[in-house]
Design an enzyme around this catalytic site. Structure first.
Site, mmCIF file in Angstrom:
data_model
loop_
_atom_site.group_PDB
_atom_site.id
_atom_site.type_symbol
_atom_site.label_atom_id
_atom_site.label_comp_id
_atom_site.label_asym_id
_atom_site.label_seq_id
_atom_site.Cartn_x
_atom_site.Cartn_y
_atom_site.Cartn_z
ATOM 1 N N LYS A 145 -64.753 83.453 -62.062
ATOM 2 C CA LYS A 145 -63.950 84.566 -61.627
ATOM 3 C C LYS A 145 -62.479 84.685 -62.271
ATOM 4 O O LYS A 145 -62.080 85.938 -62.371
ATOM 5 C CB LYS A 145 -63.371 83.771 -60.168
ATOM 6 C CG LYS A 145 -64.177 83.561 -59.168
ATOM 7 C CD LYS A 145 -63.589 83.184 -57.846
ATOM 8 C CE LYS A 145 -64.292 82.540 -56.826
ATOM 9 N NZ LYS A 145 -63.745 81.763 -55.682
ATOM 10 N N GLU A 147 -64.910 90.330 -54.065
ATOM 11 C CA GLU A 147 -65.989 91.211 -53.742
ATOM 12 C C GLU A 147 -65.640 91.592 -52.252
ATOM 13 O O GLU A 147 -65.864 92.649 -51.949
ATOM 14 C CB GLU A 147 -67.131 90.349 -53.681
ATOM 15 C CG GLU A 147 -67.885 89.878 -54.919
ATOM 16 C CD GLU A 147 -67.255 88.612 -55.410
ATOM 17 O OE1 GLU A 147 -66.221 88.167 -54.989
ATOM 18 O OE2 GLU A 147 -68.114 87.867 -56.331
ATOM 19 N N HIS A 171 -99.447 82.962 -53.571
ATOM 20 C CA HIS A 171 -100.217 83.814 -54.477
ATOM 21 C C HIS A 171 -99.237 84.115 -55.499
ATOM 22 O O HIS A 171 -99.385 84.989 -56.274
ATOM 23 C CB HIS A 171 -100.420 85.245 -53.672
ATOM 24 C CG HIS A 171 -101.300 84.999 -52.678
ATOM 25 N ND1 HIS A 171 -102.655 85.175 -52.495
ATOM 26 C CD2 HIS A 171 -101.047 84.240 -51.265
ATOM 27 C CE1 HIS A 171 -103.166 84.783 -51.493
ATOM 28 N NE2 HIS A 171 -102.443 84.431 -50.619
ATOM 29 N N GLY A 226 -66.484 76.482 -46.636
ATOM 30 C CA GLY A 226 -67.281 77.627 -46.647
ATOM 31 C C GLY A 226 -68.606 77.672 -46.207
ATOM 32 O O GLY A 226 -68.960 78.320 -45.509
ATOM 33 N N ARG A 227 -69.565 76.828 -47.129
ATOM 34 C CA ARG A 227 -70.791 76.765 -46.849
ATOM 35 C C ARG A 227 -71.032 76.039 -45.534
ATOM 36 O O ARG A 227 -72.386 75.818 -45.134
ATOM 37 C CB ARG A 227 -71.582 76.166 -47.985
ATOM 38 C CG ARG A 227 -71.009 74.845 -48.488
ATOM 39 C CD ARG A 227 -71.555 74.334 -49.905
ATOM 40 N NE ARG A 227 -70.811 73.445 -50.599
ATOM 41 C CZ ARG A 227 -69.488 73.473 -51.199
ATOM 42 N NH1 ARG A 227 -69.062 74.560 -51.231
ATOM 43 N NH2 ARG A 227 -69.027 72.274 -51.700
ATOM 44 N N LYS A 233 -62.660 83.230 -45.655
ATOM 45 C CA LYS A 233 -61.714 82.228 -45.327
ATOM 46 C C LYS A 233 -60.457 82.567 -45.943
ATOM 47 O O LYS A 233 -59.429 82.416 -45.300
ATOM 48 C CB LYS A 233 -62.592 80.955 -45.670
ATOM 49 C CG LYS A 233 -61.861 79.697 -45.811
ATOM 50 C CD LYS A 233 -62.568 78.484 -45.858
ATOM 51 C CE LYS A 233 -61.802 77.010 -45.864
ATOM 52 N NZ LYS A 233 -62.412 75.779 -46.296
ATOM 53 N N GLU A 283 -74.192 74.034 -54.421
ATOM 54 C CA GLU A 283 -72.715 74.142 -54.686
ATOM 55 C C GLU A 283 -72.229 72.734 -54.262
ATOM 56 O O GLU A 283 -70.946 72.225 -54.612
ATOM 57 C CB GLU A 283 -72.096 75.340 -53.647
ATOM 58 C CG GLU A 283 -70.761 75.628 -54.020
ATOM 59 C CD GLU A 283 -70.395 76.826 -53.445
ATOM 60 O OE1 GLU A 283 -69.779 77.619 -54.214
ATOM 61 O OE2 GLU A 283 -70.875 77.447 -52.387
#
Ligand code: G6Q
Length: 545
Positions: free
Chosen positions: A513, A213, A385, A268-269, A207, A354
């Protein structure tokens, strides 16, 4: 409004005390209608919420709370394009991305209908993805694209990845979608080892186009491409971008035609419905992507119109508040009984934590009650399990969402029957439990001595009465998945309103950050600042080589 300790809140706290001895299994005996009373159908999904520590009165009290907190007015404000994301001064309109052409509802920001923007971008996506999929768009040596590598992180990664995994069966046979998010070079390296530069398309999804990253991975991918025969002029055939920052994309060297845009009113999410879903559309085709949008739209309409008490996302949200704030639970488990939904827990972790992992309210006051619980989970049956021991016999009560598809597809149908049997068995076991008397009788029938029975019984008792919801999809199709994701988006919204937090900002990711940038500079120069604490300085000294 600032204090949640409103009359409805107080009434719920009182009501919770009255339920101290409530047993869900007894409630099913007392109320033959309980299962249907607490089941909702919406947008093709079924929510069975009868295995909860609730009576009808609980739901009316929770509905009163939701109404008192303004869920309806705030929902309407969101859908009207008001800038409800106050700390970023943004509207929140991901619903507009899935509003079909000709729909009665329009979404506008500052009075401007956003539909033309959305439709323009969808048309661009269709035109591009069709060219790639039908082989017209070719790589620099004239070969068809066989691999798409989505480079992005967080909201620009989790949604597209989760959907692509879930839609495995619909992916174009010659196409493989890969996802690179981590700045750890191992992630990019492992994907690049599996692809050929001549037939690979990179979608750089960011965005802001400033995310460390993503930009680092994108630059390394471009360097890899250039080192393996591609030229600068060929970059346009192999790199496209999804971003709101067209200037930065241009500077990166991606051709203007190859940029897909979206807008600041898409968080974003909440962005997989926008061009951020380009990799999904490349993998399953634009018709499949449209189906995903249609499913989400159906849930949007349900959310926008159903009364609170029968509104599936609102009910899911209210139940979460019930446990979090009145029963003291601190985590919530997501159990998709569908291997294809194996990334859903990770996706929902971001969506919920978030959005609502906040400790101040919209006015900046400290919250006086807990907000978002920890969201976690793994697909079933694997979790059975592993951590189900704790769900059944641990000291904490952890509400569970079981998610399953009724139709598992044309192959291995006996597997699907066993999968569903396990899913239903787990929610039943959590609720019913096993009493000491039953354990004793079973052990006695196996011929065990009375002393051994005494010793073993406490270990084999299940107290039961542990809550869960079951969400059924007709099948793991784009439409059903779209509805499921939108269900959780609106659940998160509902809870955010009840807790009076801003569900659409994420300031909590900033500090790390900032510090990482500073530390990286010092690791590069070798000059460690004495302003760091002793532990950080020592760790940095070990890392410098
Ligand atoms: C989501 C967050 C966050 C964001 C990533 C990637 O709501 O804002 O997860 O999606 O940090 O950001 P960019 O898309 O700007 O690279």
């Amino acid at each position: 409004m600032n204090s949640p300790l409103s009359p409805a809140w107080v009434a719920l706290a009182e009501h919770q005390k009255q339920l101290a001895t409530f047993r869900m299994s007894d409630a099913f005996v007392e109320d033959a209608e309980r299962a249907s009373r607490f089941t909702l159908d919406a947008a093709g999904l079924v929510l069975d919420y009868s295995k909860h520590l609730i009576r009808p009165q609980t739901m009316s009290l929770l509905t009163t709370l939701a109404a008192e907190r303004g869920v309806t007015t705030k929902r309407d404000a969101m859908m009207a394009g008001e800038r409800i994301n106050t700390t970023e001064n943004r509207a929140v309109l991901h619903m507009a991305l899935r509003n079909p052409i000709g729909a009665a509802r329009t979404y506008a920001v500052d009075g401007v209908n956003v539909a033309p923007l959305v439709q323009h971008e969808l048309a661009h996506m269709r035109e591009f993805t069709e060219r790639v999929r039908n082989g017209e768009w070719r790589g620099y040596t004239g070969r068809e694209i066989t691999d798409v590598v989505n480079i992005g992180i967080g909201g620009s990664d989790l949604g597209p990845q989760m959907v692509c995994e879930a839609m495995r069966r619909l992916v174009l046979p010659r196409m493989t979608a890969h996802f690179v998010s981590n700045v750890d070079g191992a992630h990019l390296e492992s994907v690049l080892a599996r692809v050929n530069p001549e037939t690979t398309l990179f979608t750089i999804s960011s965005k802001t186009f400033t995310t460390q990253e993503t930009i680092m991975n994108a630059k390394s991918a471009r360097a890899w491409f250039l080192a393996r025969g591609g030229t600068e002029a060929d970059v346009a055939k192999h790199f496209v971008a999804v971003s709101t920052n067209t200037k930065a994309v241009r500077e990166f060297g991606i051709a203007a035609d190859n940029v897909f845009g979206f807008w600041d009113w898409v968080g974003g999410r909440y962005s997989l419905w926008s061009a951020v879903g380009l990799t999904i559309a490349l993998a399953i085709g634009m018709d499949g992507f449209d189906e995903l949008l249609a499913g989400a739209h159906a849930m949007d309409e349900h959310f926008a119109t159903a009364p609170l008490e029968f509104n599936m996302p609102v009910v899911l949200g209210m139940l979460g508040v019930w446990y979090n704030n009145f029963w003291g639970t601190t985590s919530h488990c997501i159990k998709p009984y569908a291997q294809d939904l194996h990334r859903l827990p990770a996706y929902l972790q971001q969506l919920e934590m978030e959005s609502n992992g906040k400790s101040v309210d919209l006015q900046g006051n400290a919250l006086t009650v807990p907000s978002c619980p920890v969201i976690w989970g793994e697909p079933g049956t694997n979790g059975q399990h592993a951590f189900f021991q704790l769900l059944h016999q641990g000291t904490s009560m952890i509400p569970v969402d079981f998610i399953a598809a009724l139709d598992g597809g044309p192959t291995m149908q006996d597997h699907h029957r066993v999968l569903l049997a396990n899913c239903f068995a787990q929610s039943e076991a959590l609720m019913v439990g096993k009493s000491a008397a039953v354990v004793r009788a079973e052990l006695a029938a196996s011929g065990m001595s009375p002393e051994a029975i005494d010793a073993l019984t406490p270990h084999k008792v299940f107290h039961g009465n542990r809550p869960s919801s079951t969400i059924l999809l007709p099948e793991v199709s784009p439409r059903a998945l779209g509805a499921l994701i939108a269900l959780y988006e609106h659940k998160v919204f509902t809870q955010g309103v009840i807790w009076n937090v801003n569900s659409f900002d994420q300031w909590g990711v900033e500090l790390g950050k900032q510090l990482a940038k500073k530390i990286d500079g010092e690791l590069q120069s070798g000059n460690i600042s004495s302003t760091h604490d002793g532990s950080t300085q020592a760790l940095m000294r070990r890392a410098i080589r």
